[in-house]
Design a protein around this motif. Structure first.
Motif, PDB file in Angstrom:
ATOM      1  N   LEU A  45       0.824  -1.208   0.000  1.00 53.83           N
ATOM      2  CA  LEU A  45       0.000   0.000   0.000  1.00 53.83           C
ATOM      3  C   LEU A  45       0.860   1.260   0.000  1.00 53.83           C
ATOM      4  N   GLU A  46       1.949   1.248   0.751  1.00 54.77           N
ATOM      5  CA  GLU A  46       2.811   2.425   0.799  1.00 54.77           C
ATOM      6  C   GLU A  46       3.511   2.646  -0.535  1.00 54.77           C
ATOM      7  N   ARG A  47       3.909   1.556  -1.209  1.00 55.24           N
ATOM      8  CA  ARG A  47       4.487   1.693  -2.558  1.00 55.24           C
ATOM      9  C   ARG A  47       3.475   2.298  -3.514  1.00 55.24           C
ATOM     10  N   MET A  48       2.232   1.888  -3.373  1.00 56.69           N
ATOM     11  CA  MET A  48       1.159   2.415  -4.226  1.00 56.69           C
ATOM     12  C   MET A  48       1.053   3.932  -4.070  1.00 56.69           C
ATOM     13  N   LEU A  49       1.044   4.404  -2.833  1.00 54.51           N
ATOM     14  CA  LEU A  49       0.886   5.835  -2.597  1.00 54.51           C
ATOM     15  C   LEU A  49       2.138   6.608  -2.990  1.00 54.51           C
ATOM     16  N   GLU A  50       3.313   6.013  -2.807  1.00 54.49           N
ATOM     17  CA  GLU A  50       4.549   6.662  -3.248  1.00 54.49           C
ATOM     18  C   GLU A  50       4.560   6.829  -4.758  1.00 54.49           C
ATOM     19  N   ARG A  51       4.089   5.797  -5.463  1.00 55.86           N
ATOM     20  CA  ARG A  51       4.020   5.883  -6.933  1.00 55.86           C
ATOM     21  C   ARG A  51       3.082   7.008  -7.344  1.00 55.86           C
ATOM     22  N   ALA A  52       1.944   7.111  -6.676  1.00 53.60           N
ATOM     23  CA  ALA A  52       0.973   8.150  -7.014  1.00 53.60           C
ATOM     24  C   ALA A  52       1.550   9.540  -6.757  1.00 53.60           C
ATOM     25  N   GLU A  53       2.261   9.700  -5.627  1.00 55.54           N
ATOM     26  CA  GLU A  53       2.794  11.012  -5.277  1.00 55.54           C
ATOM     27  C   GLU A  53       3.943  11.429  -6.191  1.00 55.54           C
ATOM     28  N   SER A  54       4.674  10.457  -6.720  1.00 49.03           N
ATOM     29  CA  SER A  54       5.838  10.769  -7.556  1.00 49.03           C
ATOM     30  C   SER A  54       5.490  10.884  -9.027  1.00 49.03           C
ATOM     31  N   THR A  55       4.239  10.614  -9.385  1.00 50.32           N
ATOM     32  CA  THR A  55       3.828  10.659 -10.789  1.00 50.32           C
ATOM     33  C   THR A  55       3.250  12.026 -11.106  1.00 50.32           C
ATOM     34  N   HIS A  56       3.850  12.700 -12.062  1.00 50.45           N
ATOM     35  CA  HIS A  56       3.373  14.023 -12.450  1.00 50.45           C
ATOM     36  C   HIS A  56       3.159  14.091 -13.960  1.00 50.45           C
ATOM     37  N   LEU A  57       2.609  13.018 -14.494  1.00 48.94           N
ATOM     38  CA  LEU A  57       2.361  12.956 -15.930  1.00 48.94           C
ATOM     39  C   LEU A  57       1.032  13.600 -16.272  1.00 48.94           C
ATOM     40  N   SER A  58       0.935  14.053 -17.506  1.00 52.79           N
ATOM     41  CA  SER A  58      -0.345  14.559 -17.988  1.00 52.79           C
ATOM     42  C   SER A  58      -1.373  13.441 -17.948  1.00 52.79           C
ATOM     43  N   GLY A  59      -2.519  13.718 -17.358  1.00 50.10           N
ATOM     44  CA  GLY A  59      -3.560  12.711 -17.259  1.00 50.10           C
ATOM     45  C   GLY A  59      -3.560  11.967 -15.943  1.00 50.10           C
ATOM     46  N   SER A  60      -2.569  12.243 -15.066  1.00 50.11           N
ATOM     47  CA  SER A  60      -2.586  11.594 -13.761  1.00 50.11           C
ATOM     48  C   SER A  60      -3.681  12.211 -12.908  1.00 50.11           C
ATOM     49  N   TYR A  61      -4.264  11.420 -12.044  1.00 47.57           N
ATOM     50  CA  TYR A  61      -5.402  11.884 -11.262  1.00 47.57           C
ATOM     51  C   TYR A  61      -5.530  11.038 -10.003  1.00 47.57           C
ATOM     52  N   THR A  62      -6.386  11.504  -9.099  1.00 47.61           N
ATOM     53  CA  THR A  62      -6.607  10.779  -7.856  1.00 47.61           C
ATOM     54  C   THR A  62      -7.568   9.633  -8.098  1.00 47.61           C
ATOM     55  N   LEU A  63      -7.110   8.433  -7.808  1.00 45.83           N
ATOM     56  CA  LEU A  63      -7.961   7.258  -7.958  1.00 45.83           C
ATOM     57  C   LEU A  63      -8.730   7.007  -6.662  1.00 45.83           C
ATOM     58  N   PRO A  64      -9.903   6.385  -6.756  1.00 46.75           N
ATOM     59  CA  PRO A  64     -10.692   6.093  -5.548  1.00 46.75           C
ATOM     60  C   PRO A  64      -9.935   5.249  -4.528  1.00 46.75           C
ATOM     61  N   GLY A  65      -8.970   4.476  -5.000  1.00 45.09           N
ATOM     62  CA  GLY A  65      -8.227   3.610  -4.101  1.00 45.09           C
ATOM     63  C   GLY A  65      -7.257   4.335  -3.187  1.00 45.09           C
ATOM     64  N   PHE A  66      -6.900   5.588  -3.499  1.00 44.44           N
ATOM     65  CA  PHE A  66      -5.913   6.281  -2.680  1.00 44.44           C
ATOM     66  C   PHE A  66      -6.404   6.522  -1.247  1.00 44.44           C
ATOM     67  N   PRO A  67      -7.579   7.147  -1.051  1.00 42.04           N
ATOM     68  CA  PRO A  67      -8.046   7.290   0.340  1.00 42.04           C
ATOM     69  C   PRO A  67      -8.326   5.947   1.008  1.00 42.04           C
ATOM     70  N   LYS A  68      -8.769   4.959   0.243  1.00 36.27           N
ATOM     71  CA  LYS A  68      -8.990   3.627   0.823  1.00 36.27           C
ATOM     72  C   LYS A  68      -7.676   3.047   1.333  1.00 36.27           C
ATOM     73  N   ALA A  69      -6.592   3.283   0.587  1.00 37.01           N
ATOM     74  CA  ALA A  69      -5.287   2.795   1.017  1.00 37.01           C
ATOM     75  C   ALA A  69      -4.856   3.471   2.309  1.00 37.01           C
ATOM     76  N   HIS A  70      -5.064   4.778   2.402  1.00 38.16           N
ATOM     77  CA  HIS A  70      -4.736   5.495   3.642  1.00 38.16           C
ATOM     78  C   HIS A  70      -5.488   4.901   4.826  1.00 38.16           C
ATOM     79  N   LEU A  71      -6.775   4.660   4.635  1.00 36.43           N
ATOM     80  CA  LEU A  71      -7.585   4.124   5.730  1.00 36.43           C
ATOM     81  C   LEU A  71      -7.119   2.726   6.116  1.00 36.43           C
ATOM     82  N   LEU A  72      -6.818   1.898   5.134  1.00 32.17           N
ATOM     83  CA  LEU A  72      -6.394   0.529   5.428  1.00 32.17           C
ATOM     84  C   LEU A  72      -5.040   0.525   6.139  1.00 32.17           C
TER      85      LEU A  72
END
Length: 317
Positions: free
Chosen positions: A205-232
């Motif tokens: 889960l932490e790798r997932m969120l690190e990947r999301a935070e480090s991605t700054h490509l055009s078209g990147s966006y917040t997926l529904p799974g991100f807050p779920k990962a934080h909660l889990l």
């Protein structure tokens, strides 16, 4: 334009035969192919509504066969295939396979895949999907194929294959292009927890969120799974804090991060209330009640709020 508008009015009022005639006339008058194809496609839809499916198939087949492909090509092929499937015509399934194999990047391909799997046994679904994965698994349709394959393996109680499907999905279709990437990771983390591997789930889960935070490509966006990962993650630390009190601060941090990082998430009330309960459960009444009071003021409705209000009344008021 006037003929098209008139046909649209007929279609809106349920005058399907008149609408079909009007759209056909609009197609004859159209100067651009895109306008002609659009009018003919609407003609086919009106014919279907009028119960004239065979006539509709003639129009749809003509749109689908025209070269080069246009905006309505794939949709016409898909609609014609569905009509034939409903008529029991084996050519319908062949048309659906064409959509998936020849146009896997189309948004219609996922719907065609759904139709190709309808009514099949889990074993037959696996066979069909394995074949399609070999053909178009590297396209944007691939994550749909792997997720459907995972579901079929779950139904067959083949947990090893189900896990392998998700691992391949995560590897092949990463964020931000992969639309099911976050779902796959959350499912894998749930499997880790079922097998009593909380540290493996946390790392995933932490790798997932690190990947999301480090991605700054055009078209990147917040997926529904991100807050779920934080909660889990917070819940895993909270569970571990029963035997390791130092993990309580980690859980608190992840609960708060969810609330701060995702201001529109529907999980914010769950995070706030669970955070308060964690401290109350461990004798930190003032801290827990303070968090709970803030949550009750911020969140006016919801299951988490109701639970929080009940506990606040018992222990804090």
């Amino acid at each position: 334009d006037q003929r098209l508008a008139s046909a649209e009015r007929d279609a809106h009022h349920g005058r399907d035969e008149a609408a079909a005639t009007g759209f056909a006339e609009a197609a004859e008058l159209a100067e651009r192919r895109v306008d002609r194809d659009e009018a003919r496609y609407r003609q086919a839809r009106a014919l279907v509504d009028a119960g004239e499916q065979d006539a509709a198939l003639v129009v749809l087949d003509a749109i689908a066969a025209a070269e080069p492909p246009s905006r309505r090509t794939v949709r016409a092929l898909f609609d014609a295939s569905k009509l034939r499937v409903n008529q029991g015509d084996p050519n319908g399934e062949a048309g659906l396979f064409r959509v998936v194999r020849e146009h896997p990047e189309s948004g219609i391909a996922g719907r065609a895949l759904h139709w190709l799997l309808r009514g099949l046994s889990p074993e037959a679904i696996v066979t069909r999907l394995v074949s399609l994965d070999a053909e178009v698994g590297e396209t944007s349709l691939g994550d749909d194929i792997l997720m459907r394959l995972h579901d079929a393996h779950v139904e067959l109680q083949d947990s090893a294959s189900a896990r392998a499907d998700l691992e391949r999905l995560v590897e092949r279709h990463p964020y931000p292009q992969g639309e099911r990437w976050d779902d796959a990771i959350l499912l894998l983390a749930a499997m880790d927890l079922e097998q009593e591997l909380p540290d493996q789930a946390l790392e995933r889960l932490e790798r997932m969120l690190e990947r999301a935070e480090s991605t700054h490509l055009s078209g990147s966006y917040t997926l529904p799974g991100f807050p779920k990962a934080h909660l889990l993650i917070a819940q895993i630390h909270r569970a571990a804090s029963v035997t390791d009190a130092s993990r309580r601060d980690d859980a608190d941090r992840w609960f708060r991060t969810l609330e701060d990082a995702f201001p529109t998430s529907i999980l914010r009330d769950d995070a706030a209330v669970e955070r308060a309960f964690m401290w109350l459960d461990n004798g930190e009444q003032a801290r827990g009640c303070g968090i709970l009071e803030d949550a009750l003021e911020e969140f006016e409705v919801g299951h988490a709020r109701r639970l929080g209000a009940e506990r606040y009344a018992r222990e804090c008021s």
